[in-house]
Write an enzyme that holds these catalytic residues in place. Structure first.
Site, PDB file in Angstrom:
ATOM      1  N   HIS A 119     -19.975  96.548 -68.779  1.00 61.46           N
ATOM      2  CA  HIS A 119     -21.159  96.896 -69.394  1.00 61.46           C
ATOM      3  C   HIS A 119     -20.332  98.677 -70.327  1.00 61.46           C
ATOM      4  O   HIS A 119     -21.024  98.671 -71.260  1.00 61.46           O
ATOM      5  CB  HIS A 119     -22.372  96.751 -69.391  1.00 61.46           C
ATOM      6  CG  HIS A 119     -22.305  94.907 -69.575  1.00 61.46           C
ATOM      7  ND1 HIS A 119     -23.148  94.556 -68.670  1.00 61.46           N
ATOM      8  CD2 HIS A 119     -22.195  94.159 -70.731  1.00 61.46           C
ATOM      9  CE1 HIS A 119     -22.499  93.499 -68.329  1.00 61.46           C
ATOM     10  NE2 HIS A 119     -22.182  92.837 -70.137  1.00 61.46           N
ATOM     11  N   GLU A 168     -20.564  80.546 -69.090  1.00 64.09           N
ATOM     12  CA  GLU A 168     -20.367  81.722 -68.452  1.00 64.09           C
ATOM     13  C   GLU A 168     -20.307  81.834 -66.613  1.00 64.09           C
ATOM     14  O   GLU A 168     -19.694  82.008 -66.067  1.00 64.09           O
ATOM     15  CB  GLU A 168     -20.943  82.957 -68.432  1.00 64.09           C
ATOM     16  CG  GLU A 168     -21.864  83.548 -70.152  1.00 64.09           C
ATOM     17  CD  GLU A 168     -22.446  84.685 -69.893  1.00 64.09           C
ATOM     18  OE1 GLU A 168     -22.781  85.580 -70.261  1.00 64.09           O
ATOM     19  OE2 GLU A 168     -24.135  84.643 -69.838  1.00 64.09           O
ATOM     20  N   CYS A 206     -17.284  84.987 -76.830  1.00 65.04           N
ATOM     21  CA  CYS A 206     -17.936  86.177 -77.332  1.00 65.04           C
ATOM     22  C   CYS A 206     -17.533  87.091 -76.452  1.00 65.04           C
ATOM     23  O   CYS A 206     -17.550  88.164 -76.172  1.00 65.04           O
ATOM     24  CB  CYS A 206     -19.214  86.733 -78.016  1.00 65.04           C
ATOM     25  SG  CYS A 206     -20.760  85.942 -76.484  1.00 65.04           S
ATOM     26  N   ASP A 252     -17.755  87.123 -67.823  1.00 65.60           N
ATOM     27  CA  ASP A 252     -18.918  86.326 -66.624  1.00 65.60           C
ATOM     28  C   ASP A 252     -17.731  85.394 -66.239  1.00 65.60           C
ATOM     29  O   ASP A 252     -17.639  85.530 -65.133  1.00 65.60           O
ATOM     30  CB  ASP A 252     -20.014  86.052 -66.838  1.00 65.60           C
ATOM     31  CG  ASP A 252     -20.867  87.984 -66.996  1.00 65.60           C
ATOM     32  OD1 ASP A 252     -20.489  88.087 -66.015  1.00 65.60           O
ATOM     33  OD2 ASP A 252     -21.432  87.812 -67.803  1.00 65.60           O
TER      34      ASP A 252
HETATM   35  C1  PEP Z   1     -20.018  87.315 -71.085  1.00 68.37           C
HETATM   36  O1  PEP Z   1     -19.952  87.827 -70.024  1.00 68.37           O
HETATM   37  O2  PEP Z   1     -18.339  87.121 -71.895  1.00 68.37           O
HETATM   38  C2  PEP Z   1     -20.427  88.074 -72.184  1.00 68.37           C
HETATM   39  C3  PEP Z   1     -19.789  88.133 -73.729  1.00 68.37           C
HETATM   40  O3  PEP Z   1     -21.979  88.846 -71.810  1.00 68.37           O
HETATM   41  P1  PEP Z   1     -21.710  89.998 -71.374  1.00 68.37           P
HETATM   42  O4  PEP Z   1     -20.615  91.101 -71.097  1.00 68.37           O
HETATM   43  O5  PEP Z   1     -23.087  91.013 -72.254  1.00 68.37           O
HETATM   44  O6  PEP Z   1     -22.431  89.662 -69.376  1.00 68.37           O
HETATM   45 MG    MG Z   2     -21.828  87.445 -69.685  1.00 68.71          MG
END
Ligand code: PEP
Ligand code: MG
Length: 548
Positions: A191, A433, A504, A457
């Site tokens: 993140h 996910e 996404c 994820d």
């Molecule tokens: C993902 O897991 O691909 C996602 C878009 O959520 P995050 O990266 O915030 O966990």
């Molecule tokens: Mg995620």
């Protein structure tokens, strides 16, 4: 010259001076002092405490002045600890009672605080020991003359290096001052890296050894495209990288000219390209890059770097600001995805052996239904003002989805009872996910309005590869056959039920994967704003139809 090879975490080439933030403990030697030196030691202690206080006051006002640094509560808490006479009294008593130096006394006070906090039943209060640790560490640094980890605010542009930076750290950076960040840990989908990209801050992760550099202000070049850091670059490398930087910036500015072109393949297939956003300021850059609205709004950033939880009204205002930034486009709001590597100060997070498999995302929201409903009400209200949809993160099965849906219905009834306008037909999606919902995709597709695949994820859980572990990054493979089969199934089940398949995760923003995602039949891709142009360029050069 020293070269550090890491992971390309956020593109760009930055040339600046290195500033290493030392997160390690100051080493403290405890030694006995003669009774006649006691007042000298107490004097050292008091001076260190008041100097530290001044430092914090100064830091507070600097951050308050610079835009985007509204989360000042950490510094305020630390000031409160310093202002409370107990720390001074306790450490002074240890100096005179045990006849030891000020540093030793401070360390012993810290141990006493630790014991005291450990005896408290409330896990939230227990965690507050970290504030005492940080304050005492600061005082120890002042007393020992070790500079406190701070980014210079003298207008000089720095490359910030640290063993590790959390998403909260990145949010707090003075972005006008920091050119690039380099960490020893992390991967391209951690993140902190995602946020660095959101802020268009060049970043390299997994650069082992960078935090060991003890000299400040060494010239450094960070190549966030290849994932390489050059410390004290020689003339040849300097020239080469400078040329590469110019080339990169030229290509970027040329690409920007294509922002208004449609996202369509040469054979007429349109793919909706949206942006992933974290803070409202990103709305503008999203439009600049030609993004067609927001495919993922990570609301958790609103919950970070603060002690309380944002209430319904505050959330409503924040979501509204985001909607206004992208109007008339769609805004997809993801409900709180905290936990894992995104810990909130305003919430009790259990200590977990496996945080990625623990209390995070929807599990956390369902565990605090009243807080969750505040968020849902805020989203429903914004829904009445424009194109908004909601999605739930980390859904693992039907039951969980239905529980979340029931709370959404409750939130609607509450708003209706209060006579507050809201979108009664708010579109609801699930993030795919977890492998369990890939298996159940056909069942889930009947209950929601869209799927959005969180590949960051999904890859992590499908391949059992920690997305933030730099040592495993070669094994983190978006094109692994198991991942591809999952993606194929998700699209087929979504389309079978007549709902769109969106993606996404970070995979969407890498043009190398575009042909595969196009071929699989995804309807929408959502990515960091800065990637939209490159992905669109790839799309405009790639036919979808199989050649005859
Ligand atoms: C993902 O897991 O691909 C996602 C878009 O959520 P995050 O990266 O915030 O966990
Ligand atoms: Mg995620």
């Amino acid at each position: 010259m020293q070269v550090f090879t890491g992971i390309a975490a956020s593109p760009g080439i930055a040339v600046g001076r290195l500033r290493v933030i030392d997160r390690r403990r100051v080493s403290v030697t405890e030694y006995p002092v003669a009774p006649e030196s006691v007042s000298h030691e107490i004097g050292r202690l008091s001076r260190a405490i008041s100097d530290t206080r001044l430092e914090l006051v100064e830091l507070h006002s600097r951050l308050a002045e610079s835009s985007g640094h509204e989360h000042l509560f950490i510094i305020e808490t630390h000031l409160m600890i310093l202002d409370d006479q107990r720390l001074t009294t306790e450490a002074s008593e240890i100096i005179s009672g045990s006849l030891i130096n000020a540093e030793g006394a401070l360390r012993r006070s810290l141990h006493r605080y630790r014991d005291m906090f450990a005896g408290i039943d409330d896990p939230y209060l227990q965690e507050r020991i970290s504030d005492f640790e940080m304050v005492i560490e600061r005082v120890l640094r002042t007393i020992s003359g070790t500079p406190v980890e701070q980014v210079p605010h003298d207008g000089s542009m720095v490359v910030l290096a640290a063993h590790e930076l959390s998403p909260a750290d990145i949010l707090q950076l003075n972005r006008a001052n920091v050119l690039a960040v380099v960490t020893e840990t992390g991967g391209s989908t951690s993140h902190a890296a995602i946020l660095a990209r959101a802020f268009e801050l060049t970043a390299v992760a997994g650069a082992e050894g960078i935090a060991d550099i003890r000299l400040d202000s060494l010239p450094v070049i960070v190549d966030g495209i290849s994932g390489t850091v050059y410390l004290n670059p020689d003339q040849e490398v300097f020239q080469l990288l400078l040329a590469r930087k110019q080339q990169y910036e030229y290509v970027e500015s040329e690409l920007l000219k294509t922002a208004a072109l449609p996202a369509v393949t040469p054979d007429g297939y349109t793919l909706v390209l949206r942006g992933n956003v974290e803070i409202p300021e990103e709305g503008a850059s999203l439009l600049k890059y030609g993004g067609c609205g927001v495919g993922l709004y990570r609301t958790e950033m609103l919950f970070m770097n603060r002690r309380d939880m944002p209430g319904e009204e505050e959330q409503y205002q924040a979501y509204r600001a985001m909607l206004q930034a992208v109007v008339p486009h769609l805004l997809t709001i993801r409900t709180l995805d905290a936990g894992g590597d995104k810990l909130l100060d305003g919430m009790e997070h259990p200590t977990e052996a496996n945080p990625a498999l623990g209390m995070r995302a929807i599990r956390l929201s369902l565990g605090m239904p009243e807080e969750f409903k505040k968020q849902l009400r805020a989203i429903l209200r914004v829904g009445a003002e424009g194109a908004v949809r909601v999605m739930f993160p980390m859904i693992s099965g039907i039951e969980e989805l239905r529980t979340a849906m029931n709370l959404l219905e409750e939130a609607k009834s509450e708003l209706a009872a209060d006579g507050v306008p809201f979108d009664n037909a708010l579109q609801v999606g699930v993030m795919i996910e977890i492998p369990s919902v890939v298996t159940l995709a056909d069942l889930l597709a009947r209950e929601v309005d869209f799927f959005s695949v969180g590949t960051n994820d999904l890859i992590q859980y499908t391949l059992a590869i920690d997305r933030g572990n730099e040592q495993l990054s070669p094994l983190y493979q978006p094109l692994h056959p198991a991942v591809l089969r999952s993606l194929k199934r998700i699209v087929e089940e979504a389309h079978g039920a007549g709902i769109p398949a969106c993606l996404c995760g970070e995979m969407a923003g890498d043009p190398r994967y575009l042909p595969v995602l196009l071929g699989l039949g995804f309807d929408e891709l959502s990515m960091g704003a800065a990637s939209i142009l490159k992905v669109k360029q790839a799309l405009r050069g790639c036919s979808r139809a199989t050649p005859a």
